[in-house]
Design a protein around this motif. Structure first.
Motif, PDB file in Angstrom:
ATOM      1  N   THR A 168      -0.863  68.714  40.142  1.00 49.35           N
ATOM      2  CA  THR A 168      -0.090  69.067  38.951  1.00 49.35           C
ATOM      3  C   THR A 168      -0.524  68.167  37.809  1.00 49.35           C
ATOM      4  OG1 THR A 168       1.672  67.495  39.479  1.00 49.35           O
ATOM      5  CG2 THR A 168       1.941  69.756  40.294  1.00 49.35           C
ATOM      6  N   TYR A 169      -0.288  68.646  36.599  1.00 50.37           N
ATOM      7  CA  TYR A 169      -0.558  67.813  35.438  1.00 50.37           C
ATOM      8  C   TYR A 169       0.605  66.868  35.163  1.00 50.37           C
ATOM      9  CZ  TYR A 169      -4.626  70.586  34.051  1.00 50.37           C
ATOM     10  OH  TYR A 169      -5.850  71.192  34.000  1.00 50.37           O
ATOM     11  N   SER A 170       1.797  67.359  35.355  1.00 52.72           N
ATOM     12  CA  SER A 170       2.974  66.590  34.964  1.00 52.72           C
ATOM     13  C   SER A 170       3.482  65.749  36.120  1.00 52.72           C
ATOM     14  CB  SER A 170       4.084  67.534  34.494  1.00 52.72           C
ATOM     15  OG  SER A 170       4.455  68.405  35.544  1.00 52.72           O
ATOM     16  N   GLY A 171       4.276  64.751  35.775  1.00 53.13           N
ATOM     17  CA  GLY A 171       4.846  63.878  36.778  1.00 53.13           C
ATOM     18  C   GLY A 171       4.731  62.429  36.366  1.00 53.13           C
ATOM     19  N   SER A 172       5.431  61.596  37.081  1.00 46.78           N
ATOM     20  CA  SER A 172       5.407  60.176  36.762  1.00 46.78           C
ATOM     21  C   SER A 172       4.146  59.523  37.308  1.00 46.78           C
ATOM     22  CB  SER A 172       6.632  59.489  37.352  1.00 46.78           C
ATOM     23  OG  SER A 172       6.547  59.492  38.773  1.00 46.78           O
ATOM     24  N   PHE A 173       3.939  58.297  36.934  1.00 49.62           N
ATOM     25  CA  PHE A 173       2.787  57.536  37.426  1.00 49.62           C
ATOM     26  C   PHE A 173       3.263  56.445  38.364  1.00 49.62           C
ATOM     27  CE2 PHE A 173      -0.372  59.805  35.269  1.00 49.62           C
ATOM     28  CZ  PHE A 173       0.155  60.200  34.056  1.00 49.62           C
ATOM     29  N   THR A 174       4.049  56.859  39.324  1.00 51.95           N
ATOM     30  CA  THR A 174       4.460  55.991  40.408  1.00 51.95           C
ATOM     31  C   THR A 174       3.776  56.456  41.678  1.00 51.95           C
ATOM     32  OG1 THR A 174       6.343  57.391  40.948  1.00 51.95           O
ATOM     33  CG2 THR A 174       6.725  55.619  39.353  1.00 51.95           C
ATOM     34  N   PRO A 175       3.598  55.563  42.651  1.00 50.44           N
ATOM     35  CA  PRO A 175       2.912  55.978  43.884  1.00 50.44           C
ATOM     36  C   PRO A 175       3.540  57.195  44.547  1.00 50.44           C
ATOM     37  CG  PRO A 175       3.063  53.600  43.796  1.00 50.44           C
ATOM     38  CD  PRO A 175       3.865  54.110  42.647  1.00 50.44           C
ATOM     39  N   MET A 176       4.852  57.313  44.465  1.00 53.48           N
ATOM     40  CA  MET A 176       5.532  58.422  45.148  1.00 53.48           C
ATOM     41  C   MET A 176       5.149  59.773  44.553  1.00 53.48           C
ATOM     42  SD  MET A 176       7.390  57.365  47.636  1.00 53.48           S
ATOM     43  CE  MET A 176       8.596  58.677  47.846  1.00 53.48           C
ATOM     44  N   ALA A 177       4.658  59.787  43.338  1.00 54.36           N
ATOM     45  CA  ALA A 177       4.326  61.042  42.664  1.00 54.36           C
ATOM     46  C   ALA A 177       2.944  61.562  43.026  1.00 54.36           C
ATOM     47  CB  ALA A 177       4.433  60.851  41.149  1.00 54.36           C
ATOM     48  N   PHE A 178       2.226  60.849  43.885  1.00 54.05           N
ATOM     49  CA  PHE A 178       0.874  61.241  44.270  1.00 54.05           C
ATOM     50  C   PHE A 178       0.798  61.417  45.786  1.00 54.05           C
ATOM     51  CE2 PHE A 178      -1.512  60.853  40.352  1.00 54.05           C
ATOM     52  CZ  PHE A 178      -0.630  60.141  39.556  1.00 54.05           C
ATOM     53  N   PRO A 179       0.585  62.641  46.246  1.00 54.17           N
ATOM     54  CA  PRO A 179       0.574  62.895  47.691  1.00 54.17           C
ATOM     55  C   PRO A 179      -0.746  62.571  48.393  1.00 54.17           C
ATOM     56  CG  PRO A 179       0.403  64.948  46.494  1.00 54.17           C
ATOM     57  CD  PRO A 179       0.610  63.881  45.468  1.00 54.17           C
ATOM     58  N   TYR A 180      -1.812  62.450  47.621  1.00 48.48           N
ATOM     59  CA  TYR A 180      -3.126  62.253  48.240  1.00 48.48           C
ATOM     60  C   TYR A 180      -3.696  60.892  47.840  1.00 48.48           C
ATOM     61  CZ  TYR A 180      -2.564  67.265  48.695  1.00 48.48           C
ATOM     62  OH  TYR A 180      -2.069  68.504  48.976  1.00 48.48           O
ATOM     63  N   TRP A 181      -4.235  60.190  48.843  1.00 50.18           N
ATOM     64  CA  TRP A 181      -4.717  58.824  48.639  1.00 50.18           C
ATOM     65  C   TRP A 181      -6.037  58.583  49.344  1.00 50.18           C
ATOM     66  CZ3 TRP A 181      -2.258  55.104  45.677  1.00 50.18           C
ATOM     67  CH2 TRP A 181      -0.992  55.463  45.193  1.00 50.18           C
ATOM     68  N   GLY A 182      -6.837  57.725  48.740  1.00 49.23           N
ATOM     69  CA  GLY A 182      -8.030  57.239  49.398  1.00 49.23           C
ATOM     70  C   GLY A 182      -7.710  56.020  50.241  1.00 49.23           C
ATOM     71  N   GLN A 183      -8.751  55.473  50.853  1.00 48.22           N
ATOM     72  CA  GLN A 183      -8.570  54.356  51.782  1.00 48.22           C
ATOM     73  C   GLN A 183      -8.518  53.002  51.068  1.00 48.22           C
ATOM     74  OE1 GLN A 183     -11.431  55.732  51.111  1.00 48.22           O
ATOM     75  NE2 GLN A 183     -12.893  54.050  50.891  1.00 48.22           N
ATOM     76  N   GLY A 184      -8.927  52.964  49.824  1.00 47.70           N
ATOM     77  CA  GLY A 184      -8.904  51.721  49.054  1.00 47.70           C
ATOM     78  C   GLY A 184     -10.231  50.997  49.087  1.00 47.70           C
ATOM     79  N   THR A 185     -10.485  50.249  48.021  1.00 47.84           N
ATOM     80  CA  THR A 185     -11.683  49.421  47.939  1.00 47.84           C
ATOM     81  C   THR A 185     -11.295  48.077  47.347  1.00 47.84           C
ATOM     82  OG1 THR A 185     -13.986  49.347  47.149  1.00 47.84           O
ATOM     83  CG2 THR A 185     -12.379  50.333  45.664  1.00 47.84           C
ATOM     84  N   GLN A 186     -11.805  47.007  47.935  1.00 45.62           N
ATOM     85  CA  GLN A 186     -11.414  45.664  47.531  1.00 45.62           C
ATOM     86  C   GLN A 186     -12.189  45.228  46.288  1.00 45.62           C
ATOM     87  OE1 GLN A 186      -9.105  43.353  49.003  1.00 45.62           O
ATOM     88  NE2 GLN A 186      -9.526  42.225  47.105  1.00 45.62           N
ATOM     89  N   VAL A 187     -11.460  44.705  45.321  1.00 48.78           N
ATOM     90  CA  VAL A 187     -12.052  44.083  44.148  1.00 48.78           C
ATOM     91  C   VAL A 187     -11.585  42.635  44.105  1.00 48.78           C
ATOM     92  CG1 VAL A 187     -12.077  44.018  41.621  1.00 48.78           C
ATOM     93  CG2 VAL A 187     -12.225  46.211  42.825  1.00 48.78           C
ATOM     94  N   THR A 188     -12.534  41.717  44.071  1.00 43.76           N
ATOM     95  CA  THR A 188     -12.215  40.300  44.019  1.00 43.76           C
ATOM     96  C   THR A 188     -12.903  39.690  42.803  1.00 43.76           C
ATOM     97  OG1 THR A 188     -12.061  40.191  46.431  1.00 43.76           O
ATOM     98  CG2 THR A 188     -12.264  38.112  45.238  1.00 43.76           C
ATOM     99  N   VAL A 189     -12.115  39.054  41.954  1.00 42.39           N
ATOM    100  CA  VAL A 189     -12.646  38.428  40.751  1.00 42.39           C
ATOM    101  C   VAL A 189     -12.472  36.925  40.890  1.00 42.39           C
ATOM    102  CG1 VAL A 189     -12.569  38.335  38.239  1.00 42.39           C
ATOM    103  CG2 VAL A 189     -11.959  40.453  39.432  1.00 42.39           C
ATOM    104  N   SER A 190     -13.575  36.207  40.891  1.00 41.72           N
ATOM    105  CA  SER A 190     -13.523  34.761  41.046  1.00 41.72           C
ATOM    106  C   SER A 190     -13.464  34.083  39.678  1.00 41.72           C
ATOM    107  CB  SER A 190     -14.726  34.274  41.825  1.00 41.72           C
ATOM    108  OG  SER A 190     -15.914  34.542  41.110  1.00 41.72           O
ATOM    109  N   SER A 191     -12.804  32.938  39.648  1.00 39.23           N
ATOM    110  CA  SER A 191     -12.654  32.225  38.364  1.00 39.23           C
ATOM    111  C   SER A 191     -13.774  31.232  38.150  1.00 39.23           C
ATOM    112  CB  SER A 191     -11.314  31.499  38.348  1.00 39.23           C
ATOM    113  OG  SER A 191     -11.217  30.622  39.449  1.00 39.23           O
TER     114      SER A 191
END
Length: 122
Positions: A99-122
């Motif tokens: 859908t186009y409409s809806g909130s931008f909270t995790p609950m509003a999205f039924p489909y998810w990827g597995q995730g990718t790690q981003v690490t930023v060093s200081s």
């Protein structure tokens, strides 16, 4: 079968850049978003793209540093992250809905990827 496959994470120094990719397949998605989750914190919205490309949205914390775009031919959405800060360190997830409409909270999205790690060093 619905699939969202992220790639592009890694380790980068503060001030550097990374580009994350989210390859989507299995159905038509009208809104694709990126979320992130740091250790001990809740998953938070980062950026979203209306698949027609007509509108985008960003969390205040990344405005001016991150951009989101898509390649229709490849069914892929990109998150370009510039001027990275240590506080950007998290697992980044691609999420989508039909859908186009809806909130931008995790609950509003039924489909998810597995995730990718981003690490930023200081």
């Amino acid at each position: 079968q619905v699939q969202l496959v992220e790639s592009g994470g890694g380790l980068v120094q503060a001030g550097g850049s990374l580009r994350l990719s989210c390859a989507a397949s299995g159905r038509t998605f009208y809104t694709v978003a990126w979320f992130r989750q740091a250790p001990g914190k809740e998953r938070e919205f980062v950026a979203a793209l209306n698949w027609s490309g007509a509108s985008t949205g960003f969390a205040d914390s990344v405005k001016g540093r991150f951009t989101i775009s898509r390649d229709n031919a490849k069914n892929t959405v990109y998150l370009q992250m510039n001027s990275l800060k240590p506080e950007d360190t998290a697992v980044y997830y691609c999420a989508a809905r039909s859908t186009y409409s809806g909130s931008f909270t995790p609950m509003a999205f039924p489909y998810w990827g597995q995730g990718t790690q981003v690490t930023v060093s200081s």
